[in-house]
Design an enzyme around this catalytic site. Sequence first.
Site, PDB file in Angstrom:
ATOM      1  N   TYR A 233       0.845  -1.207   0.000  1.00 14.61           N
ATOM      2  CA  TYR A 233       0.000   0.000   0.000  1.00 14.61           C
ATOM      3  C   TYR A 233       0.880   1.256   0.000  1.00 14.61           C
ATOM      4  CZ  TYR A 233      -3.165   3.540   2.019  1.00 14.61           C
ATOM      5  OH  TYR A 233      -3.882   4.686   2.273  1.00 14.61           O
TER       6      TYR A 233
HETATM    7  P1  NAP Z   1     -12.945   4.879   0.875  1.00 16.02           P
HETATM    8  O1  NAP Z   1     -14.149   5.236   1.687  1.00 16.02           O
HETATM    9  O2  NAP Z   1     -12.614   3.429   0.695  1.00 16.02           O
HETATM   10  O3  NAP Z   1     -13.132   5.566  -0.564  1.00 16.02           O
HETATM   11  C1  NAP Z   1     -12.368   5.216  -1.648  1.00 16.02           C
HETATM   12  C2  NAP Z   1     -13.195   5.473  -2.897  1.00 16.02           C
HETATM   13  O4  NAP Z   1     -12.426   5.069  -4.045  1.00 16.02           O
HETATM   14  C3  NAP Z   1     -14.519   4.685  -2.949  1.00 16.02           C
HETATM   15  O5  NAP Z   1     -15.601   5.551  -3.185  1.00 16.02           O
HETATM   16  C4  NAP Z   1     -14.319   3.742  -4.123  1.00 16.02           C
HETATM   17  O6  NAP Z   1     -15.488   3.491  -4.872  1.00 16.02           O
HETATM   18  C5  NAP Z   1     -13.330   4.534  -4.973  1.00 16.02           C
HETATM   19  N1  NAP Z   1     -12.735   3.645  -5.947  1.00 16.02           N
HETATM   20  C6  NAP Z   1     -12.168   2.428  -5.735  1.00 16.02           C
HETATM   21  N2  NAP Z   1     -11.838   1.862  -6.901  1.00 16.02           N
HETATM   22  C7  NAP Z   1     -12.231   2.733  -7.892  1.00 16.02           C
HETATM   23  C8  NAP Z   1     -12.198   2.687  -9.308  1.00 16.02           C
HETATM   24  N3  NAP Z   1     -11.724   1.631  -9.969  1.00 16.02           N
HETATM   25  N4  NAP Z   1     -12.655   3.757  -9.997  1.00 16.02           N
HETATM   26  C9  NAP Z   1     -13.175   4.845  -9.344  1.00 16.02           C
HETATM   27  N5  NAP Z   1     -13.258   4.924  -7.987  1.00 16.02           N
HETATM   28  C10 NAP Z   1     -12.794   3.873  -7.278  1.00 16.02           C
HETATM   29  O7  NAP Z   1     -11.657   5.587   1.446  1.00 16.02           O
HETATM   30  P2  NAP Z   1     -11.525   6.817   2.478  1.00 16.02           P
HETATM   31  O8  NAP Z   1     -11.626   6.305   3.850  1.00 16.02           O
HETATM   32  O9  NAP Z   1     -12.439   7.898   2.006  1.00 16.02           O
HETATM   33  O10 NAP Z   1      -9.993   7.209   2.217  1.00 16.02           O
HETATM   34  C11 NAP Z   1      -9.658   8.184   1.268  1.00 16.02           C
HETATM   35  C12 NAP Z   1      -8.188   8.110   0.903  1.00 16.02           C
HETATM   36  O11 NAP Z   1      -7.381   8.210   2.090  1.00 16.02           O
HETATM   37  C13 NAP Z   1      -7.729   6.847   0.214  1.00 16.02           C
HETATM   38  O12 NAP Z   1      -6.880   7.206  -0.860  1.00 16.02           O
HETATM   39  C14 NAP Z   1      -6.910   6.112   1.276  1.00 16.02           C
HETATM   40  O13 NAP Z   1      -5.904   5.311   0.723  1.00 16.02           O
HETATM   41  C15 NAP Z   1      -6.321   7.267   2.029  1.00 16.02           C
HETATM   42  N6  NAP Z   1      -5.869   7.007   3.425  1.00 16.02           N
HETATM   43  C16 NAP Z   1      -6.551   6.160   4.224  1.00 16.02           C
HETATM   44  C17 NAP Z   1      -6.165   5.959   5.545  1.00 16.02           C
HETATM   45  C18 NAP Z   1      -6.968   5.085   6.484  1.00 16.02           C
HETATM   46  O14 NAP Z   1      -6.661   5.047   7.696  1.00 16.02           O
HETATM   47  N7  NAP Z   1      -7.968   4.389   6.014  1.00 16.02           N
HETATM   48  C19 NAP Z   1      -5.048   6.628   6.043  1.00 16.02           C
HETATM   49  C20 NAP Z   1      -4.353   7.515   5.198  1.00 16.02           C
HETATM   50  C21 NAP Z   1      -4.791   7.696   3.882  1.00 16.02           C
HETATM   51  P3  NAP Z   1     -16.721   2.630  -4.263  1.00 16.02           P
HETATM   52  O15 NAP Z   1     -17.444   3.587  -3.357  1.00 16.02           O
HETATM   53  O16 NAP Z   1     -17.486   2.237  -5.472  1.00 16.02           O
HETATM   54  O17 NAP Z   1     -16.130   1.468  -3.545  1.00 16.02           O
END
Ligand code: NAP
Length: 215
Positions: free
Chosen positions: A126
């Site tokens: 990741y």
């Molecule tokens: P999330 O709720 O999982 O949202 C990710 C979005 O990306 C979802 O809406 C998903 O679509 C979309 N996606 C996935 N595959 C796709 C595709 N092929 N085409 C278009 N869209 C696609 O994530 P979050 O919690 O909002 O996190 C936002 C960002 O922060 C991410 O980049 C993550 O890596 C980063 N981040 C996360 C953490 C953590 O603790 N979780 C920490 C630091 C950074 P669907 O709704 O259809 O599934």
Amino acid sequence: MKVLVIGANGQVGEKVVDKLRRSQHEPKAMVRKKGQMTKFERKEAEVVLADLEEDISHAFKDVEGVVFTAGSGGDTGKDKTELIDRMGAIKAIDEAVNHKVKRFIMVSAFGSDFDPSEWKEEMAHYYQAKAAADRYLMKTDLDYTILKPGRLTNDIGNDSIEIAERTKQRGGSIPRMDVATTIVKILDVHASFKKSYELLEGDTPIEQALASLEE
Ligand code: NAP
């Protein structure tokens, strides 16, 4: 500015769309499934159907800024991390360059620029993907800002953050609400162009923290 939100159906993305609607900017929500469009249409937000695993160039029509907050999520395998977090992000960067969209906010992750020996083994793929996308973006001429938030929580936002190229806290978390507020407010902060920041919850009101970023 019309801002394409890639990952608009996600937990951070939807908050960004809502906050953009209440700002001087205007969102264009990018979602990958037809059924996800209704929610945004009901809010009278512009929405476009595009999948990062396919061609996304049509989504960039009339766009002046991009927020990339998509991610493959924790429930998928390494293959999807590669396809979305690295290749999908690079595809979005290329489209921004092709469409002369200068402003680009990348949601990366705290720790992605650490020495790989510091990564937990199960997270290495990741961080590698995030780091590769960030490096690619840094080589462009775009007015990018890379935000590297700590662990995301669904706590109520407290509108206060710690933001710095290297934060004093060497790890931690931040509510998604505060990440979304920071994204929308940093769009116009010239001092953040071509910079990368770690982003954690903190004691400084977001506007004040952003105003103190140095050119
Ligand atoms: P999330 O709720 O999982 O949202 C990710 C979005 O990306 C979802 O809406 C998903 O679509 C979309 N996606 C996935 N595959 C796709 C595709 N092929 N085409 C278009 N869209 C696609 O994530 P979050 O919690 O909002 O996190 C936002 C960002 O922060 C991410 O980049 C993550 O890596 C980063 N981040 C996360 C953490 C953590 O603790 N979780 C920490 C630091 C950074 P669907 O709704 O259809 O599934």
